[in-house]
Design an enzyme around this catalytic site. Sequence first.
Site, PDB file in Angstrom:
ATOM      1  N   SER A 147      61.200  54.391 -15.493  1.00 30.39           N
ATOM      2  CA  SER A 147      61.519  54.972 -16.792  1.00 30.39           C
ATOM      3  C   SER A 147      60.524  56.089 -17.136  1.00 30.39           C
ATOM      4  CB  SER A 147      61.558  53.876 -17.854  1.00 30.39           C
ATOM      5  OG  SER A 147      62.134  54.338 -19.042  1.00 30.39           O
ATOM      6  N   ASP A 223      72.589  50.222 -17.458  1.00 31.03           N
ATOM      7  CA  ASP A 223      71.380  50.583 -18.202  1.00 31.03           C
ATOM      8  C   ASP A 223      71.788  51.155 -19.561  1.00 31.03           C
ATOM      9  OD1 ASP A 223      69.046  51.987 -19.150  1.00 31.03           O
ATOM     10  OD2 ASP A 223      68.271  51.974 -17.108  1.00 31.03           O
ATOM     11  N   HIS A 256      68.014  48.005 -17.666  1.00 36.25           N
ATOM     12  CA  HIS A 256      66.744  48.742 -17.616  1.00 36.25           C
ATOM     13  C   HIS A 256      65.534  47.823 -17.483  1.00 36.25           C
ATOM     14  CE1 HIS A 256      64.919  52.695 -18.157  1.00 36.25           C
ATOM     15  NE2 HIS A 256      64.027  52.194 -18.997  1.00 36.25           N
TER      16      HIS A 256
END
Length: 280
Positions: A147, A223, A256
């Site tokens: 991320s 996600d 995620h």
Amino acid sequence: MDIVSTNTAHGGTQGVYRHASTATGTEMTFSVFVPDRPAGTLLPVLWFLSGLTCTHANVTEKGEFRAACAERGIAFVAPDTSPRGPGVPDDDAYDFGQGAGFYVDATEGPWAEHFQMRRYIEDELPTLVTREFPMLDMARQSIMGHSMGGHGALTIALRNPGRYRSVSALAPIVSPLACPWGEKALGGYLGSDRAAWRPYDACALIDGGARLDALLVDQGDADQFLTDQLKPDLLRNACERAGIPIELRMRRGYDHSYYFISTFMADHIAWHGERLHRSL
């Protein structure tokens, strides 16, 4: 450097360490896993940069990397994501301030005094690790992240050609210039001049001539941040324009979280291991 903790795991040592940082003006904490090795053997190094809200502890405790690193003889270094402490400015939102350093050197007040994460990750921490861990071979380094940390890994590797043998990412922020997270963070830390943001945008760096030998990216198709924040197609398109080989793997059903990260961590370590142990 102070030892916070050490534990034996998979025949190696998982340590957590604290030191006074000149880059951030604060104490910083990081973790290092050193697998068991024959006497006199030097180990290559894989850096892992974490995402929003994380510390070194998230991947250290939930990343499930140690077995794969022990099998392949790779040390694993996990820094924090920002300076911290009562004297460090913060924000009530999760995506700015402490825990959200974005791996930039801030130029705007009040952030500039402490939020010097680019200098910390690129210069200060590698120097400390080189000095304190003589069993590590800093001529063989790779970098990866998740991320915000994927953004950090990509941009640091692109700005430092030749330093890392390989780079990969899990659900990275590929273009802070083109997503709300990035616009908020870079605008806050660097000011309104978007030209000053470009050294912190992987797609902009590639379009500006920066190159990687190859790139591995895993992204979950479930996600929650995929469409608005992550936009992996922007990175694939930039790599295709530049002739950079990219393997972008869309993983069905994955979100995620660290359930996603831990599932594919061993794949990434194996991919880096091939390059870290390859004779040049």
